[in-house]
Design a protein around this motif. Structure first.
Motif, PDB file in Angstrom:
ATOM      1  N   ASP A 102       0.820  -1.212   0.000  1.00 13.75           N
ATOM      2  CA  ASP A 102       0.000   0.000   0.000  1.00 13.75           C
ATOM      3  C   ASP A 102       0.858   1.267   0.000  1.00 13.75           C
ATOM      4  OD1 ASP A 102      -2.345  -1.479  -0.011  1.00 13.75           O
ATOM      5  OD2 ASP A 102      -2.628  -1.356   2.166  1.00 13.75           O
ATOM      6  N   ALA A 103       1.881   1.296   0.842  1.00 16.66           N
ATOM      7  CA  ALA A 103       2.750   2.470   0.920  1.00 16.66           C
ATOM      8  C   ALA A 103       3.538   2.667  -0.378  1.00 16.66           C
ATOM      9  CB  ALA A 103       3.697   2.341   2.110  1.00 16.66           C
ATOM     10  N   ALA A 104       4.046   1.576  -0.950  1.00 13.00           N
ATOM     11  CA  ALA A 104       4.805   1.672  -2.202  1.00 13.00           C
ATOM     12  C   ALA A 104       3.904   2.116  -3.352  1.00 13.00           C
ATOM     13  CB  ALA A 104       5.459   0.333  -2.528  1.00 13.00           C
ATOM     14  N   ALA A 105       2.702   1.582  -3.400  1.00 14.99           N
ATOM     15  CA  ALA A 105       1.759   1.965  -4.457  1.00 14.99           C
ATOM     16  C   ALA A 105       1.429   3.450  -4.368  1.00 14.99           C
ATOM     17  CB  ALA A 105       0.494   1.116  -4.356  1.00 14.99           C
ATOM     18  N   ALA A 106       1.231   3.935  -3.162  1.00 15.49           N
ATOM     19  CA  ALA A 106       0.936   5.364  -2.982  1.00 15.49           C
ATOM     20  C   ALA A 106       2.143   6.224  -3.360  1.00 15.49           C
ATOM     21  CB  ALA A 106       0.526   5.632  -1.533  1.00 15.49           C
ATOM     22  N   CYS A 107       3.319   5.793  -2.958  1.00 14.10           N
ATOM     23  CA  CYS A 107       4.544   6.558  -3.241  1.00 14.10           C
ATOM     24  C   CYS A 107       4.819   6.649  -4.740  1.00 14.10           C
ATOM     25  CB  CYS A 107       5.717   5.904  -2.527  1.00 14.10           C
ATOM     26  SG  CYS A 107       7.304   6.700  -2.844  1.00 14.10           S
ATOM     27  N   HIS A 108       4.588   5.560  -5.457  1.00 13.33           N
ATOM     28  CA  HIS A 108       4.915   5.504  -6.885  1.00 13.33           C
ATOM     29  C   HIS A 108       3.696   5.663  -7.798  1.00 13.33           C
ATOM     30  CE1 HIS A 108       9.147   4.591  -6.426  1.00 13.33           C
ATOM     31  NE2 HIS A 108       8.822   3.750  -5.457  1.00 13.33           N
ATOM     32  N   GLN A 109       2.555   5.977  -7.207  1.00  9.26           N
ATOM     33  CA  GLN A 109       1.317   6.139  -7.974  1.00  9.26           C
ATOM     34  C   GLN A 109       1.092   4.952  -8.903  1.00  9.26           C
ATOM     35  OE1 GLN A 109       1.741  10.024  -9.757  1.00  9.26           O
ATOM     36  NE2 GLN A 109       1.249  11.052  -7.852  1.00  9.26           N
ATOM     37  N   ALA A 110       1.139   3.765  -8.316  1.00  9.08           N
ATOM     38  CA  ALA A 110       0.939   2.516  -9.052  1.00  9.08           C
ATOM     39  C   ALA A 110      -0.142   1.717  -8.336  1.00  9.08           C
ATOM     40  CB  ALA A 110       2.250   1.720  -9.096  1.00  9.08           C
ATOM     41  N   SER A 111      -0.679   0.734  -9.024  1.00  9.35           N
ATOM     42  CA  SER A 111      -1.657  -0.138  -8.381  1.00  9.35           C
ATOM     43  C   SER A 111      -0.935  -1.164  -7.518  1.00  9.35           C
ATOM     44  CB  SER A 111      -2.506  -0.856  -9.433  1.00  9.35           C
ATOM     45  OG  SER A 111      -1.736  -1.846 -10.099  1.00  9.35           O
ATOM     46  N   ARG A 112      -1.675  -1.764  -6.616  1.00 10.89           N
ATOM     47  CA  ARG A 112      -1.106  -2.826  -5.776  1.00 10.89           C
ATOM     48  C   ARG A 112      -0.570  -3.958  -6.648  1.00 10.89           C
ATOM     49  NH1 ARG A 112      -2.020  -3.857  -0.635  1.00 10.89           N
ATOM     50  NH2 ARG A 112      -2.412  -6.047  -1.094  1.00 10.89           N
ATOM     51  N   ALA A 113      -1.344  -4.345  -7.648  1.00 14.53           N
ATOM     52  CA  ALA A 113      -0.930  -5.445  -8.532  1.00 14.53           C
ATOM     53  C   ALA A 113       0.361  -5.097  -9.274  1.00 14.53           C
ATOM     54  CB  ALA A 113      -2.038  -5.776  -9.527  1.00 14.53           C
ATOM     55  N   GLN A 114       0.488  -3.851  -9.713  1.00 15.86           N
ATOM     56  CA  GLN A 114       1.714  -3.434 -10.406  1.00 15.86           C
ATOM     57  C   GLN A 114       2.928  -3.553  -9.489  1.00 15.86           C
ATOM     58  OE1 GLN A 114       0.293   0.483 -11.547  1.00 15.86           O
ATOM     59  NE2 GLN A 114       0.583  -0.028 -13.713  1.00 15.86           N
ATOM     60  N   VAL A 115       2.772  -3.136  -8.245  1.00 15.13           N
ATOM     61  CA  VAL A 115       3.887  -3.194  -7.290  1.00 15.13           C
ATOM     62  C   VAL A 115       4.308  -4.642  -7.056  1.00 15.13           C
ATOM     63  CG1 VAL A 115       4.548  -2.788  -4.884  1.00 15.13           C
ATOM     64  CG2 VAL A 115       3.362  -1.000  -6.165  1.00 15.13           C
ATOM     65  N   VAL A 116       3.347  -5.514  -6.791  1.00 18.26           N
ATOM     66  CA  VAL A 116       3.670  -6.922  -6.517  1.00 18.26           C
ATOM     67  C   VAL A 116       4.280  -7.582  -7.752  1.00 18.26           C
ATOM     68  CG1 VAL A 116       2.700  -9.192  -5.925  1.00 18.26           C
ATOM     69  CG2 VAL A 116       1.942  -7.146  -4.694  1.00 18.26           C
ATOM     70  N   ASP A 117       3.674  -7.389  -8.912  1.00 17.82           N
ATOM     71  CA  ASP A 117       4.200  -7.990 -10.146  1.00 17.82           C
ATOM     72  C   ASP A 117       5.604  -7.487 -10.460  1.00 17.82           C
ATOM     73  OD1 ASP A 117       1.859  -9.402 -10.452  1.00 17.82           O
ATOM     74  OD2 ASP A 117       1.048  -8.103 -12.027  1.00 17.82           O
ATOM     75  N   ALA A 118       5.819  -6.195 -10.313  1.00 19.23           N
ATOM     76  CA  ALA A 118       7.138  -5.618 -10.599  1.00 19.23           C
ATOM     77  C   ALA A 118       8.181  -6.137  -9.612  1.00 19.23           C
ATOM     78  CB  ALA A 118       7.078  -4.099 -10.546  1.00 19.23           C
ATOM     79  N   ALA A 119       7.810  -6.252  -8.351  1.00 15.39           N
ATOM     80  CA  ALA A 119       8.747  -6.757  -7.338  1.00 15.39           C
ATOM     81  C   ALA A 119       9.130  -8.203  -7.638  1.00 15.39           C
ATOM     82  CB  ALA A 119       8.130  -6.642  -5.941  1.00 15.39           C
ATOM     83  N   ARG A 120       8.166  -9.020  -7.978  1.00 16.48           N
ATOM     84  CA  ARG A 120       8.462 -10.427  -8.293  1.00 16.48           C
ATOM     85  C   ARG A 120       9.316 -10.552  -9.558  1.00 16.48           C
ATOM     86  NH1 ARG A 120       3.099 -13.943  -6.757  1.00 16.48           N
ATOM     87  NH2 ARG A 120       3.140 -13.417  -4.541  1.00 16.48           N
ATOM     88  N   PHE A 121       8.995  -9.755 -10.566  1.00 23.16           N
ATOM     89  CA  PHE A 121       9.779  -9.794 -11.805  1.00 23.16           C
ATOM     90  C   PHE A 121      11.217  -9.343 -11.549  1.00 23.16           C
ATOM     91  CE2 PHE A 121      10.943  -7.813 -15.993  1.00 23.16           C
ATOM     92  CZ  PHE A 121      11.022  -8.997 -16.708  1.00 23.16           C
ATOM     93  N   PHE A 122      11.380  -8.318 -10.729  1.00 18.51           N
ATOM     94  CA  PHE A 122      12.719  -7.830 -10.401  1.00 18.51           C
ATOM     95  C   PHE A 122      13.521  -8.917  -9.679  1.00 18.51           C
ATOM     96  CE2 PHE A 122      15.968  -5.612  -8.006  1.00 18.51           C
ATOM     97  CZ  PHE A 122      16.454  -4.707  -8.936  1.00 18.51           C
ATOM     98  N   ILE A 123      12.899  -9.560  -8.720  1.00 19.00           N
ATOM     99  CA  ILE A 123      13.593 -10.626  -7.985  1.00 19.00           C
ATOM    100  C   ILE A 123      13.972 -11.764  -8.928  1.00 19.00           C
ATOM    101  CG2 ILE A 123      13.296 -12.416  -6.222  1.00 19.00           C
ATOM    102  CD1 ILE A 123      11.594 -10.239  -4.714  1.00 19.00           C
ATOM    103  N   GLU A 124      13.067 -12.114  -9.800  1.00 19.74           N
ATOM    104  CA  GLU A 124      13.341 -13.182 -10.764  1.00 19.74           C
ATOM    105  C   GLU A 124      14.515 -12.823 -11.678  1.00 19.74           C
ATOM    106  OE1 GLU A 124      11.118 -15.003 -14.671  1.00 19.74           O
ATOM    107  OE2 GLU A 124       9.867 -14.350 -12.997  1.00 19.74           O
ATOM    108  N   GLN A 125      14.539 -11.590 -12.162  1.00 19.45           N
ATOM    109  CA  GLN A 125      15.525 -11.192 -13.165  1.00 19.45           C
ATOM    110  C   GLN A 125      16.823 -10.624 -12.585  1.00 19.45           C
ATOM    111  OE1 GLN A 125      15.245 -11.766 -16.449  1.00 19.45           O
ATOM    112  NE2 GLN A 125      13.351 -12.825 -15.931  1.00 19.45           N
ATOM    113  N   GLN A 126      16.763 -10.021 -11.405  1.00 18.61           N
ATOM    114  CA  GLN A 126      17.925  -9.308 -10.869  1.00 18.61           C
ATOM    115  C   GLN A 126      18.520  -9.930  -9.607  1.00 18.61           C
ATOM    116  OE1 GLN A 126      19.285  -7.006 -12.664  1.00 18.61           O
ATOM    117  NE2 GLN A 126      17.593  -6.870 -14.106  1.00 18.61           N
TER     118      GLN A 126
END
Length: 122
Positions: free
Chosen positions: A46-70
């Motif tokens: 919730d805090a990350a979504a508010a900070c980056h003006q993104a949806s909850r789903a975008q934050v979770v998906d982006a975090a998982r993709f980053f962990i997978e790739q980086q």
């Protein structure tokens, strides 16, 4: 909380062609928050979504993709620090925290298809 890593993750998710470029860089600050976001922890998402003006789903998906790739990509299998999402200067408590979060994220009982593939690396 530090949202740098989530900001980088959101940018990578929006432009997946940047994966290789980002692999050449050190991990950004805020990896603990990124791991918690990937787990879907409500307060962090919730805090990350508010900070980056993104949806909850975008934050979770982006975090998982980053962990997978980086973090868990095979290219880093000889770098245990990177595989834990840490800098070599990390203290013992942070090492334990990241290991615990990663184990929870990739545990086979989560029933996430991609998580099973990475359990052996943690």
């Amino acid at each position: 909380m530090n949202w740098d890593a989530i900001g980088v993750a959101l940018a990578q998710h929006a432009q997946p062609g940047r994966v290789e470029e980002l692999r050449a860089r050190a991990l950004p600050p805020g990896m603990t928050e990124l791991l918690r976001a990937a787990l879907g922890q409500d307060d962090v998402v919730d805090a990350a979504a508010a900070c980056h003006q993104a949806s909850r789903a975008q934050v979770v998906d982006a975090a998982r993709f980053f962990i997978e790739q980086q973090v868990l990509a095979r290219v880093f299998e000889t770098d245990p620090w990177r595989q834990l999402g840490l800098a070599p200067t990390a203290d013992e408590d942070t090492i334990k925290t990241h290991h615990r979060l990663l184990v929870r994220l990739v545990h086979p009982d989560r029933s996430d298809d991609w998580a099973d593939a990475y359990a052996d690396r943690v």
